[in-house]
Design a protein around this motif. Structure first.
Motif, PDB file in Angstrom:
ATOM      1  N   PRO A   1       0.816  -1.213   0.000  1.00 17.00           N
ATOM      2  CA  PRO A   1       0.000   0.000   0.000  1.00 17.00           C
ATOM      3  C   PRO A   1       0.856   1.273   0.000  1.00 17.00           C
ATOM      4  O   PRO A   1       1.980   1.270   0.485  1.00 17.00           O
ATOM      5  N   VAL A   2       0.296   2.339  -0.575  1.00 18.97           N
ATOM      6  CA  VAL A   2       0.968   3.643  -0.547  1.00 18.97           C
ATOM      7  C   VAL A   2       0.846   4.242   0.849  1.00 18.97           C
ATOM      8  O   VAL A   2       1.803   4.743   1.421  1.00 18.97           O
ATOM      9  N   LEU A   3      -0.364   4.167   1.370  1.00 14.89           N
ATOM     10  CA  LEU A   3      -0.592   4.702   2.716  1.00 14.89           C
ATOM     11  C   LEU A   3      -1.177   3.609   3.586  1.00 14.89           C
ATOM     12  O   LEU A   3      -2.101   2.895   3.173  1.00 14.89           O
ATOM     13  N   GLU A   4      -0.639   3.477   4.752  1.00 12.08           N
ATOM     14  CA  GLU A   4      -1.218   2.544   5.695  1.00 12.08           C
ATOM     15  C   GLU A   4      -1.279   3.205   7.066  1.00 12.08           C
ATOM     16  O   GLU A   4      -0.275   3.728   7.556  1.00 12.08           O
ATOM     17  N   LEU A   5      -2.460   3.232   7.647  1.00 16.40           N
ATOM     18  CA  LEU A   5      -2.602   3.748   9.012  1.00 16.40           C
ATOM     19  C   LEU A   5      -2.805   2.551   9.914  1.00 16.40           C
ATOM     20  O   LEU A   5      -3.628   1.685   9.632  1.00 16.40           O
ATOM     21  N   LYS A   6      -2.019   2.498  10.988  1.00 13.91           N
ATOM     22  CA  LYS A   6      -2.161   1.383  11.941  1.00 13.91           C
ATOM     23  C   LYS A   6      -2.484   1.961  13.299  1.00 13.91           C
ATOM     24  O   LYS A   6      -1.629   2.563  13.941  1.00 13.91           O
ATOM     25  N   GLY A   7      -3.707   1.774  13.745  1.00 18.06           N
ATOM     26  CA  GLY A   7      -4.117   2.217  15.076  1.00 18.06           C
ATOM     27  C   GLY A   7      -3.858   3.686  15.325  1.00 18.06           C
ATOM     28  O   GLY A   7      -3.395   4.074  16.390  1.00 18.06           O
ATOM     29  N   LEU A   8      -4.179   4.513  14.340  1.00 17.22           N
ATOM     30  CA  LEU A   8      -3.929   5.946  14.477  1.00 17.22           C
ATOM     31  C   LEU A   8      -4.886   6.561  15.501  1.00 17.22           C
ATOM     32  O   LEU A   8      -6.099   6.361  15.447  1.00 17.22           O
ATOM     33  N   GLY A   9      -4.314   7.281  16.451  1.00 10.74           N
ATOM     34  CA  GLY A   9      -5.134   8.004  17.426  1.00 10.74           C
ATOM     35  C   GLY A   9      -4.632   9.428  17.518  1.00 10.74           C
ATOM     36  O   GLY A   9      -3.445   9.678  17.361  1.00 10.74           O
ATOM     37  N   VAL A  10      -5.559  10.370  17.741  1.00 12.74           N
ATOM     38  CA  VAL A  10      -5.166  11.778  17.849  1.00 12.74           C
ATOM     39  C   VAL A  10      -5.857  12.390  19.057  1.00 12.74           C
ATOM     40  O   VAL A  10      -7.057  12.193  19.266  1.00 12.74           O
ATOM     41  N   SER A  11      -5.092  13.095  19.866  1.00 12.46           N
ATOM     42  CA  SER A  11      -5.689  13.915  20.927  1.00 12.46           C
ATOM     43  C   SER A  11      -5.362  15.369  20.637  1.00 12.46           C
ATOM     44  O   SER A  11      -4.252  15.685  20.230  1.00 12.46           O
ATOM     45  N   LEU A  12      -6.338  16.229  20.839  1.00  7.84           N
ATOM     46  CA  LEU A  12      -6.092  17.656  20.648  1.00  7.84           C
ATOM     47  C   LEU A  12      -6.163  18.346  22.003  1.00  7.84           C
ATOM     48  O   LEU A  12      -6.882  17.925  22.899  1.00  7.84           O
ATOM     49  N   ARG A  13      -5.405  19.412  22.130  1.00  3.54           N
ATOM     50  CA  ARG A  13      -5.365  20.188  23.363  1.00  3.54           C
ATOM     51  C   ARG A  13      -6.588  21.108  23.377  1.00  3.54           C
ATOM     52  O   ARG A  13      -6.756  21.941  22.475  1.00  3.54           O
ATOM     53  N   ARG A  14      -7.453  20.908  24.346  1.00  2.51           N
ATOM     54  CA  ARG A  14      -8.638  21.763  24.423  1.00  2.51           C
ATOM     55  C   ARG A  14      -8.858  22.181  25.851  1.00  2.51           C
ATOM     56  O   ARG A  14      -9.020  21.317  26.717  1.00  2.51           O
ATOM     57  N   GLY A  15      -8.867  23.475  26.116  1.00  2.00           N
ATOM     58  CA  GLY A  15      -9.121  23.973  27.468  1.00  2.00           C
ATOM     59  C   GLY A  15      -8.169  23.367  28.483  1.00  2.00           C
ATOM     60  O   GLY A  15      -8.552  22.986  29.578  1.00  2.00           O
ATOM     61  N   GLY A  16      -6.880  23.217  28.088  1.00  2.00           N
ATOM     62  CA  GLY A  16      -5.889  22.745  29.047  1.00  2.00           C
ATOM     63  C   GLY A  16      -5.874  21.245  29.241  1.00  2.00           C
ATOM     64  O   GLY A  16      -5.162  20.743  30.102  1.00  2.00           O
ATOM     65  N   ARG A  17      -6.675  20.510  28.460  1.00  2.00           N
ATOM     66  CA  ARG A  17      -6.666  19.053  28.590  1.00  2.00           C
ATOM     67  C   ARG A  17      -6.480  18.404  27.228  1.00  2.00           C
ATOM     68  O   ARG A  17      -6.835  18.976  26.201  1.00  2.00           O
ATOM     69  N   ASP A  18      -5.949  17.163  27.230  1.00  2.00           N
ATOM     70  CA  ASP A  18      -5.842  16.424  25.982  1.00  2.00           C
ATOM     71  C   ASP A  18      -7.138  15.675  25.760  1.00  2.00           C
ATOM     72  O   ASP A  18      -7.515  14.819  26.558  1.00  2.00           O
ATOM     73  N   VAL A  19      -7.859  16.042  24.698  1.00  2.00           N
ATOM     74  CA  VAL A  19      -9.123  15.384  24.421  1.00  2.00           C
ATOM     75  C   VAL A  19      -8.930  14.443  23.237  1.00  2.00           C
ATOM     76  O   VAL A  19      -8.548  14.882  22.164  1.00  2.00           O
ATOM     77  N   PRO A  20      -9.160  13.149  23.446  1.00  2.00           N
ATOM     78  CA  PRO A  20      -9.008  12.228  22.314  1.00  2.00           C
ATOM     79  C   PRO A  20     -10.121  12.474  21.296  1.00  2.00           C
ATOM     80  O   PRO A  20     -11.294  12.466  21.649  1.00  2.00           O
ATOM     81  N   VAL A  21      -9.748  12.752  20.056  1.00  2.00           N
ATOM     82  CA  VAL A  21     -10.773  13.000  19.043  1.00  2.00           C
ATOM     83  C   VAL A  21     -10.825  11.869  18.025  1.00  2.00           C
ATOM     84  O   VAL A  21     -11.802  11.732  17.294  1.00  2.00           O
ATOM     85  N   LEU A  22      -9.777  11.052  17.978  1.00  2.00           N
ATOM     86  CA  LEU A  22      -9.708  10.007  16.968  1.00  2.00           C
ATOM     87  C   LEU A  22      -9.087   8.767  17.616  1.00  2.00           C
ATOM     88  O   LEU A  22      -8.100   8.883  18.331  1.00  2.00           O
ATOM     89  N   ASP A  23      -9.704   7.614  17.409  1.00  2.00           N
ATOM     90  CA  ASP A  23      -9.178   6.398  18.027  1.00  2.00           C
ATOM     91  C   ASP A  23      -9.083   5.258  17.027  1.00  2.00           C
ATOM     92  O   ASP A  23     -10.013   5.036  16.239  1.00  2.00           O
ATOM     93  N   ARG A  24      -7.972   4.526  17.106  1.00  2.00           N
ATOM     94  CA  ARG A  24      -7.826   3.247  16.408  1.00  2.00           C
ATOM     95  C   ARG A  24      -8.250   3.294  14.959  1.00  2.00           C
ATOM     96  O   ARG A  24      -9.071   2.512  14.512  1.00  2.00           O
ATOM     97  N   ILE A  25      -7.715   4.247  14.198  1.00  2.00           N
ATOM     98  CA  ILE A  25      -8.037   4.280  12.772  1.00  2.00           C
ATOM     99  C   ILE A  25      -7.001   3.437  12.037  1.00  2.00           C
ATOM    100  O   ILE A  25      -5.799   3.707  12.123  1.00  2.00           O
TER     101      ILE A  25
END
Lengths: 593, 280
Positions: free
Chosen positions: A3-27
């Motif tokens: 594959p050209v692109l492969e995402l394995k268990g991609l997760g993203v947290s963004l900083r919101r109001g002083g906390r890390d908020v998970p916005v994306l899980d296990r992609i």
């Protein structure tokens, strides 16, 4: 093939109001060369965050988990200098709003050439030749003549093609397109889609197509990944997915997409949970009709059947999608409410100087009669004059010709009578946020027409506001909020309540659902339909979306370049379009390959 | 939700610090001008020739001037006459500017064009020079000063309000209100005033500062409040005219109060602006 692109268990947290908020899980997903994968979700699902994460363009403070493999190289933790070498060269991105993404002060040749020279070196002349090839490849007519044009000299669709040409400058292996068709009308959106589909085949390039529009990707995408509240709920081969959606959310989402001649749209109860308040088990469980006790507790397993995978405890059996087209209702007969005779509107054209202002026609010779209780759909592309028609009917702009409400000429009324008549013609606009004063409370907004009308005490107005809110399915508590604190769907309901407040005879709906997600739009169109029936309202429903219009309208008028080229009963128009242009619109709105 | 509340509380002192400081300073200035004169009842015009030009002492907390007048009493009564002219002048400028701006922004195109060309002329004239010209022509009664100062500083606000109104008038919520029968005055007072409230309030504070400064400048040049009344500007001038003798007690207090008044206006404006940016 790797594959050209492969995402394995991609997760993203963004900083919101002083906390890390998970916005994306296990992609997890993989895109092979020459493949187009669609990432589909409603606003807030995390689809754009995914696209930005792949390019490592997330805002500062974002945390990444998992792997992002670009041609086998993990770039999740790559250095900024390594990323600069990759961006534009091996992976390129096309953004939603090309006018914002292009530099307005430089010619398109300079901008396309710049990307190429930055990565490949090479001289000015070679870069110019390259830009010419690319503009031709993305289908810009007469590209040689347009090399030295500036972005604003291109139309919306052509501008997006320029963006695509720029992305292709260094022959990237991966192209990420984040809602590239937003703001384009369906025929143009379809053309961009087809262009990307062709390019991926010809260049053997992987494409990640991010969109909220399922109907758009149905024909061209190879794989589908449906995102809900930051998680993938269903993924697999596009053909199998569209034939048998198996996750209840996918099925509901497909049902919410308007199809030609459909009588009623599916809507999904409730709303998308905020990232801070996602339920522990299946995130869709609180809105799911099939949910049982376990769904609220545990993470659903990946259920594989054929070519698709659904993360669900109780996936739908692999049966064909429910038949959608209902038998057309027999045409109804309506007593006339508003008569329009020979309506023309002219706008001052640019280029006029001082007194010598030229007038360009926006509408010419429109004649039609709106019946009481009828819903008349008006469709046409951007610039066809359909919104101008709406504004003229509302008496917001000057016009030539005759319009009479219940037999009385609006132009010849006394100012007071005309004001009273205008109150009976009410608008609902496209962008609900734009149509509510951000510094007024909801209760005040809905009460405004009553206040201007006079004759009601403060208490009586409050009671009426509460009744109106109930009619549009909102609780009375929302009256104390500001528009900034309500969702898009709620804001549009508030705008509808305001339109109903003065007891209108005719409501002009100008693209009422097109700024909203499909499931919200479905809910809204159903609501409008019910309200219309209950109050005997007449609607002028303006939209570029023929399918959405066909679910509500009794008759449809087709506008093109300011003229009405066809007017017919909805069923008849869809079954036997007489005009070539109408046929093209129907083809663009029809589902599937 | 919980998190929202805590982070709002957490940020609060920073966000409202400037505003609080500005309001506190404004309170101090107003106190000096309107309340303190009654608490310190010494006669500012009583002359004590034997005590001329004395530094602060128990009898005269801020010393005396060259005629032997009580400097503190002069400072306080000067504050009253400064504020009693500058504040009404700022209010006049504010109302003129806002009304002019709304009229041009919401009115028909020909009115807009006419008003804007007139405004260009007003903006092209250097304010202080015009002020001096007229101040030299008419007697410097307090009413004349209010009118002069008020009618000099409105054009900036008028342009801001006009541009804002033009930009907003095509928005859907304005169209919806017009459809429901709203008049132009209603649109200005109910809809636009709320949208432009930050611009209005911030400008009101700046205009107040401007008026105090312009009046002080006029007084400094002898064209402001007329004797026997004093103002902070005229006190500063008479103190500076004796600079060779270094009477710091005559120079510092009026200078500091002018500075405090300007700072109070600027900080209040800035503070209001930041606190508004927080809530959308």
């Amino acid at each position: 093939m790797s594959p050209v692109l492969e995402l394995k268990g991609l997760g993203v947290s963004l900083r919101r109001g002083g906390r890390d908020v998970p916005v994306l899980d296990r992609i997890s997903l993989a895109i092979a060369p020459g493949e187009m994968a669609a990432l589909v979700g409603e606003s807030g699902s995390g689809k754009s965050v995914t696209a930005l994460a792949v390019m490592r363009l997330l805002p500062e403070g974002a945390l990444l988990a998992g792997q992002i493999l670009l041609e086998g190289e993990d770039i999740a933790q790559a250095s900024e200098s390594r990323l600069r070498a990759l961006r534009g060269k091996r992976a390129a991105m096309v953004f939603q709003n090309p006018l914002a993404a292009l530099n307005p002060t430089r010619t398109v040749a300079a901008q396309i050439g710049e990307v190429w020279r930055m990565h490949e070196g090479g001289g000015r002349r070679a870069a110019r030749a390259r830009a010419l090839d690319l503009l031709a490849e993305v289908g810009i007519p007469d590209p040689a003549a347009r090399l030295d044009d500036y972005p604003h000299q291109f139309s919306g669709g052509m501008r997006q093609r320029v963006m695509i040409a720029m992305a292709l400058a260094c022959a990237p292996r991966l192209l990420i397109a984040d809602e590239p068709t937003a703001g384009l009308d369906p025929p143009r959106a379809r053309q961009i889609m087809e262009l990307l589909a062709r390019l991926r085949r010809e260049r053997d390039m992987a494409v990640l197509f991010v969109t909220h529009d399922l109907a758009l990707v149905e024909r061209e995408a190879d794989a589908i990944h449906v995102l809900y509240a930051g998680e993938m709920v269903e993924w697999g081969a596009a053909r199998a997915f569209f034939a048998h959606p198996r996750h209840p959310y996918s099925e509901a989402l497909l049902g919410a997409v308007p199809h030609l001649g459909q009588a009623r749209l599916r809507s999904i109860p409730g709303s998308l949970p905020e990232p801070e308040a996602r339920p522990p088990g299946c995130r869709f469980a609180p809105r799911c009709a099939r949910a049982e006790e376990i769904c609220g507790r545990a993470r659903p397993p990946a259920d594989v059947a054929g070519n698709t995978v659904a993360a669900c405890f109780f996936p739908l059996p692999a049966a064909a999608r429910a038949g959608l087209a209902a038998a057309p209702a027999p045409p109804r007969v309506f007593p006339p409410l508003l008569e329009i005779k020979g309506l023309s509107v002219r706008y001052p054209a640019p280029g006029g100087w001082l007194g010598r202002r030229r007038l360009a026609p926006a509408l010419e010779g429109i004649s039609l009669t709106l019946g009481r209780g009828e819903c008349l759909g008006v469709v046409g592309e951007s610039g066809s004059g359909k919104s101008t028609l709406g504004r003229a009917v509302l008496q917001m702009i000057g016009y030539e010709g005759e319009m009479s409400l219940e037999g009385e000429s609006l132009a010849r009324m006394t100012p007071a009578a005309r004001r009273a008549a205008r109150r009976r013609l009410q608008p609902v606009f496209q962008d609900p946020r734009e149509s509510l004063n951000p510094r007024m409370r909801v209760g005040e907004i809905i009460a405004e027409p009553l206040r201007l009308q006079g004759g009601l005490s403060r208490a009586a107005r409050a009671a009426r506001v509460e009744a109106l809110l109930a009619q549009v399915g909102l609780s009375a508590a929302i009256a104390a909020r500001y528009p900034g604190a309500v969702s898009g769907g709620q804001a549009q309901r508030i705008a509808i309540a305001r339109a109903l407040a003065p007891g209108p005879a005719l409501v002009v709906l100008d693209e009422p659902g097109s700024a909203l997600d499909v499931s919200t739009q479905a809910m809204l169109l159903n609501l409008l339909k019910d309200l219309g029936r209950r109050h005997g309202l007449t609607y002028l429903f303006i939209s570029h979306d023929l399918a959405a219009v066909s679910t509500m309208a009794d008759r449809i008028a087709v506008l093109r370049a300011g003229r009405m080229i066809e007017l017919a009963e909805t069923a008849a128009l869809i079954a036997q379009p007489r005009h070539e242009y109408t046929r093209a619109l129907i083809a663009a709105a029809a589902p599937g390959p | 939700m919980r998190q929202g509340v805590t982070s709002w509380l957490g940020r609060r002192p920073g966000r409202h610090g400037t505003l609080a400081a500005g309001l506190g300073l404004a309170g101090l200035v107003l106190f000096c001008g309107f309340i303190a004169p009654f608490l310190y009842p010494a006669d500012p015009y009583a002359i004590h020739p034997a005590q001329a030009l004395r530094p602060p002492s128990r009898l005269f907390p801020l010393g005396t001037d060259e005629l032997g007048r009580d400097a503190l009493a002069l400072l306080l009564s000067g504050g009253f006459s400064t504020l009693a002219v500058a504040l009404p002048a700022a209010a006049l400028a504010f109302l003129t500017g806002a009304a002019y701006g709304f009229a041009a922004g919401l009115g028909p195109l020909w009115l807009d064009k006419a008003l804007m060309r007139l405004l260009d002329v007003a903006l092209a004239l250097p304010g202080l020079i015009v002020l001096l010209f007229f101040a030299a022509l008419v007697p410097q009664t307090n009413l004349n000063l209010i009118l002069l100062l008020g009618l000099i500083s409105w054009p900036g606000l008028a342009r801001l309000v006009r541009n804002e109104a033009r930009a907003q008038r095509g928005r859907d919520f304005i169209l919806a209100a017009e459809q429901a029968g709203a008049s132009r005055a209603y649109l200005a007072l109910v809809h636009l005033s709320r949208i432009v409230a930050p611009v209005l309030v911030v400008n009101a504070t700046f205009m107040t500062g401007d008026a105090i400064l312009s009046l002080s400048a006029l007084s400094f040049l002898g064209l402001g409040v007329q004797p026997p009344q004093e103002s902070w500007g005229s006190l500063l001038e008479s103190g500076l005219s004796l600079a060779a003798l270094n009477p710091w007690w005559l120079i510092l207090p009026p200078g500091l109060l002018i500075f405090a008044a300007l700072l109070a206006a600027a900080m209040t404006g800035q503070g209001l602006l930041t606190s508004w940016q927080g809530d959308a």
